[in-house]
Write a protein that holds these residues in place. Structure first.
Motif, PDB file in Angstrom:
ATOM      1  N   ALA A 284      -6.959   5.071  -5.676  1.00  0.00           N
ATOM      2  CA  ALA A 284      -7.559   5.629  -4.465  1.00  0.00           C
ATOM      3  C   ALA A 284      -6.726   6.816  -4.004  1.00  0.00           C
ATOM      4  O   ALA A 284      -5.572   6.660  -3.613  1.00  0.00           O
ATOM      5  N   CYS A 285      -7.296   8.006  -4.061  1.00  0.00           N
ATOM      6  CA  CYS A 285      -6.562   9.231  -3.733  1.00  0.00           C
ATOM      7  C   CYS A 285      -7.058   9.792  -2.395  1.00  0.00           C
ATOM      8  O   CYS A 285      -8.230  10.150  -2.268  1.00  0.00           O
ATOM      9  N   GLY A 286      -6.167   9.840  -1.430  1.00  0.00           N
ATOM     10  CA  GLY A 286      -6.538  10.421  -0.137  1.00  0.00           C
ATOM     11  C   GLY A 286      -7.655   9.672   0.563  1.00  0.00           C
ATOM     12  O   GLY A 286      -8.451  10.260   1.291  1.00  0.00           O
ATOM     13  N   ILE A 287      -7.718   8.351   0.328  1.00  0.00           N
ATOM     14  CA  ILE A 287      -8.742   7.510   0.972  1.00  0.00           C
ATOM     15  C   ILE A 287      -8.070   6.710   2.078  1.00  0.00           C
ATOM     16  O   ILE A 287      -7.112   5.977   1.816  1.00  0.00           O
ATOM     17  N   SER A 288      -8.584   6.849   3.303  1.00  0.00           N
ATOM     18  CA  SER A 288      -7.920   6.163   4.421  1.00  0.00           C
ATOM     19  C   SER A 288      -8.174   4.658   4.363  1.00  0.00           C
ATOM     20  O   SER A 288      -7.279   3.867   4.661  1.00  0.00           O
ATOM     21  N   GLY A 289      -9.379   4.270   3.970  1.00  0.00           N
ATOM     22  CA  GLY A 289      -9.663   2.839   3.833  1.00  0.00           C
ATOM     23  C   GLY A 289     -10.527   2.285   4.947  1.00  0.00           C
ATOM     24  O   GLY A 289     -10.246   1.222   5.492  1.00  0.00           O
ATOM     25  N   GLN A 298     -12.968  -3.723  -3.013  1.00  0.00           N
ATOM     26  CA  GLN A 298     -11.862  -4.644  -2.731  1.00  0.00           C
ATOM     27  C   GLN A 298     -11.620  -5.675  -3.839  1.00  0.00           C
ATOM     28  O   GLN A 298     -10.552  -6.286  -3.887  1.00  0.00           O
ATOM     29  N   ASP A 299     -12.602  -5.864  -4.742  1.00  0.00           N
ATOM     30  CA  ASP A 299     -12.413  -6.835  -5.816  1.00  0.00           C
ATOM     31  C   ASP A 299     -11.833  -6.216  -7.088  1.00  0.00           C
ATOM     32  O   ASP A 299     -11.823  -6.853  -8.142  1.00  0.00           O
ATOM     33  N   SER A 300     -11.349  -4.970  -6.992  1.00  0.00           N
ATOM     34  CA  SER A 300     -10.692  -4.341  -8.147  1.00  0.00           C
ATOM     35  C   SER A 300      -9.443  -5.151  -8.490  1.00  0.00           C
ATOM     36  O   SER A 300      -8.757  -5.658  -7.601  1.00  0.00           O
ATOM     37  N   SER A 301      -9.143  -5.265  -9.804  1.00  0.00           N
ATOM     38  CA  SER A 301      -7.993  -6.090 -10.218  1.00  0.00           C
ATOM     39  C   SER A 301      -6.669  -5.512  -9.711  1.00  0.00           C
ATOM     40  O   SER A 301      -5.837  -6.225  -9.160  1.00  0.00           O
ATOM     41  N   ILE A 302      -6.470  -4.204  -9.936  1.00  0.00           N
ATOM     42  CA  ILE A 302      -5.252  -3.537  -9.448  1.00  0.00           C
ATOM     43  C   ILE A 302      -5.666  -2.290  -8.672  1.00  0.00           C
ATOM     44  O   ILE A 302      -6.499  -1.509  -9.142  1.00  0.00           O
ATOM     45  N   ILE A 303      -5.091  -2.125  -7.489  1.00  0.00           N
ATOM     46  CA  ILE A 303      -5.402  -0.965  -6.651  1.00  0.00           C
ATOM     47  C   ILE A 303      -4.129  -0.150  -6.432  1.00  0.00           C
ATOM     48  O   ILE A 303      -3.105  -0.690  -5.998  1.00  0.00           O
ATOM     49  N   ILE A 304      -4.195   1.137  -6.789  1.00  0.00           N
ATOM     50  CA  ILE A 304      -3.085   2.059  -6.519  1.00  0.00           C
ATOM     51  C   ILE A 304      -3.570   3.046  -5.459  1.00  0.00           C
ATOM     52  O   ILE A 304      -4.628   3.657  -5.610  1.00  0.00           O
ATOM     53  N   SER A 305      -2.809   3.184  -4.387  1.00  0.00           N
ATOM     54  CA  SER A 305      -3.172   4.136  -3.342  1.00  0.00           C
ATOM     55  C   SER A 305      -2.230   5.332  -3.386  1.00  0.00           C
ATOM     56  O   SER A 305      -1.011   5.171  -3.377  1.00  0.00           O
ATOM     57  N   VAL A 306      -2.813   6.518  -3.480  1.00  0.00           N
ATOM     58  CA  VAL A 306      -2.031   7.762  -3.401  1.00  0.00           C
ATOM     59  C   VAL A 306      -2.426   8.429  -2.084  1.00  0.00           C
ATOM     60  O   VAL A 306      -3.573   8.845  -1.913  1.00  0.00           O
ATOM     61  N   ASN A 307      -1.477   8.503  -1.134  1.00  0.00           N
ATOM     62  CA  ASN A 307      -1.832   8.983   0.202  1.00  0.00           C
ATOM     63  C   ASN A 307      -0.613   9.593   0.883  1.00  0.00           C
ATOM     64  O   ASN A 307       0.499   9.077   0.754  1.00  0.00           O
ATOM     65  N   SER A 308      -0.846  10.678   1.596  1.00  0.00           N
ATOM     66  CA  SER A 308       0.277  11.305   2.302  1.00  0.00           C
ATOM     67  C   SER A 308       0.625  10.543   3.583  1.00  0.00           C
ATOM     68  O   SER A 308       1.693  10.721   4.153  1.00  0.00           O
ATOM     69  N   ASP A 309      -0.290   9.653   4.017  1.00  0.00           N
ATOM     70  CA  ASP A 309      -0.041   8.840   5.213  1.00  0.00           C
ATOM     71  C   ASP A 309       0.432   7.448   4.805  1.00  0.00           C
ATOM     72  O   ASP A 309      -0.351   6.661   4.262  1.00  0.00           O
ATOM     73  N   PRO A 310       1.698   7.124   5.064  1.00  0.00           N
ATOM     74  CA  PRO A 310       2.206   5.798   4.651  1.00  0.00           C
ATOM     75  C   PRO A 310       1.525   4.645   5.392  1.00  0.00           C
ATOM     76  O   PRO A 310       1.584   3.504   4.943  1.00  0.00           O
TER      77      PRO A 310
END
Length: 342
Positions: A284-289, A298-310
């Motif tokens: 997920a790139c630049g996705i606030s959620g 939400q049922d993805s096996s592994i989720i990686i978040s790339v975001n400038s907002d921690p």
């Protein structure tokens, strides 16, 4: 007269196959019917329905109402509506489900309006539970909880239908899991007389020719999805997602905000108003959620978040969080993946 108060699913039928969304609803329907101690039923209307039961019965279906007639395929609104309205008046189901597809969106409101039953569209979850009316203190047992995001996704609403029947809901493809119960499940097939349920006026519209263009994007079938949100920042940055996807053999998805900004086509939209996906890896790139987006991945096996907002809400459900700008992080991911995959 059939048993009253069972659970029934309208099965969409196209190109010799029952639609995945219908099979997903049969799987869910079986679980709910077991909980209620009632039968699971299915209705299918179309042409060339030979052996259709082989596709439907394994999902634990006790009765199939089969309407076979060349005039019922391809789908048109009036005859299919008449079939469901008149069948439901006869068998009086307790609960009825259909897919939130172009067909279900056309059919559901027509049927619920004619039967004064109410309908909850785009449910993300379906459960059985009790309800007490706050005004009258009347208690209702074993109602269908129709659960969906509401008010722009700021809350999750649980909707009940205490008095009217059937309790009707539509669900999008991919939201529920599709699982065969028993390949040899024994159920009854009822061949219904189409003319008893429809009138000649229902056939005033005849489809002479139609052209259906299949989507070129296969988000649902991709084991890796690289998705971008408004935080990607620009169309140029969105191109980085395509480069990463190319490198990983992935498909590119987008949040609604990214689609609205014109950075991605609508058929790439993931979430409550798009596609539901369950890949092995979701980047997920630049996705606030927002809740609508999370409902679709939400049922993805592994989720990686790339975001400038921690503190982005999506980070709470991510397995790995990379804090940084898309234009800094993605080129590095591409570089190191290429380096390590040689």
């Amino acid at each position: 007269m059939a048993d009253k108060n069972n659970l029934i699913v309208y099965c969409e039928y196209e190109d010799g196959k029952v639609a995945d969304v219908s099979l997903e609803l049969l799987t869910k329907g079986r679980q709910l019917a077991d909980k209620l101690g009632i039968k699971l039923e299915a209705v299918v209307a179309g042409n060339n329905l030979k052996d259709i039961e082989k596709q439907i019965l394994p999902y634990g279906v006790d009765t199939i109402y089969k309407f076979e007639d060349s005039r019922l395929y391809p789908y048109t609104s009036l005859p299919h509506s008449s079939i469901l309205i008149n069948l439901f008046k006869e068998i009086q189901p307790r609960i009825a489900f259909m897919g939130a597809t172009s067909i279900g969106r056309d059919l559901g409101p027509r049927v619920s309006s004619a039967l004064h039953s109410g309908l909850t569209a785009d449910c993300t979850s379906l459960e059985i539970g009790n309800y007490t009316d706050a005004k009258t203190s009347k208690e209702y047992v074993d109602l269908l909880y129709q659960i969906r995001p509401a008010f722009g996704g700021n809350i999750v609403a649980t909707i009940v239908n205490p008095e009217c029947r059937p309790q009707m809901a539509t669900v999008r493809e991919g939201v529920m899991k599709k699982e065969v119960l028993d390949p040899d499940y024994k159920g009854e097939v009822k061949d219904c007389d189409v003319n008893k349920y429809t009138s000649p006026e229902d056939y005033v519209v005849e489809i002479i020719d139609r052209h259906v263009e299949k989507s070129k994007v296969n988000l649902k079938g991709s084991p890796i999805v690289v998705a971008g949100g408004y935080g990607v920042g620009s169309k140029e940055n969105f191109d980085l997602l395509y480069k990463l996807a190319d490198t990983l053999g992935a498909e590119v998805g987008a949040s609604r905000a990214a689609v609205d900004a014109g950075w991605a086509d609508h058929d790439r939209q993931i979430g409550q108003t798009g596609v539901t996906v369950r890949p092995k890896l979701y980047i997920a790139c630049g996705i606030s959620g927002q809740i609508q987006h999370i409902a679709g991945m939400q049922d993805s096996s592994i989720i990686i978040s790339v975001n400038s907002d921690p503190d982005a809400p999506i980070n709470a459900i991510a397995d790995y969080v990379i804090t940084g700008k898309i234009e800094d992080v993605l080129p590095k991911l591409i570089k190191y993946y290429k380096k390590n995959s040689k």
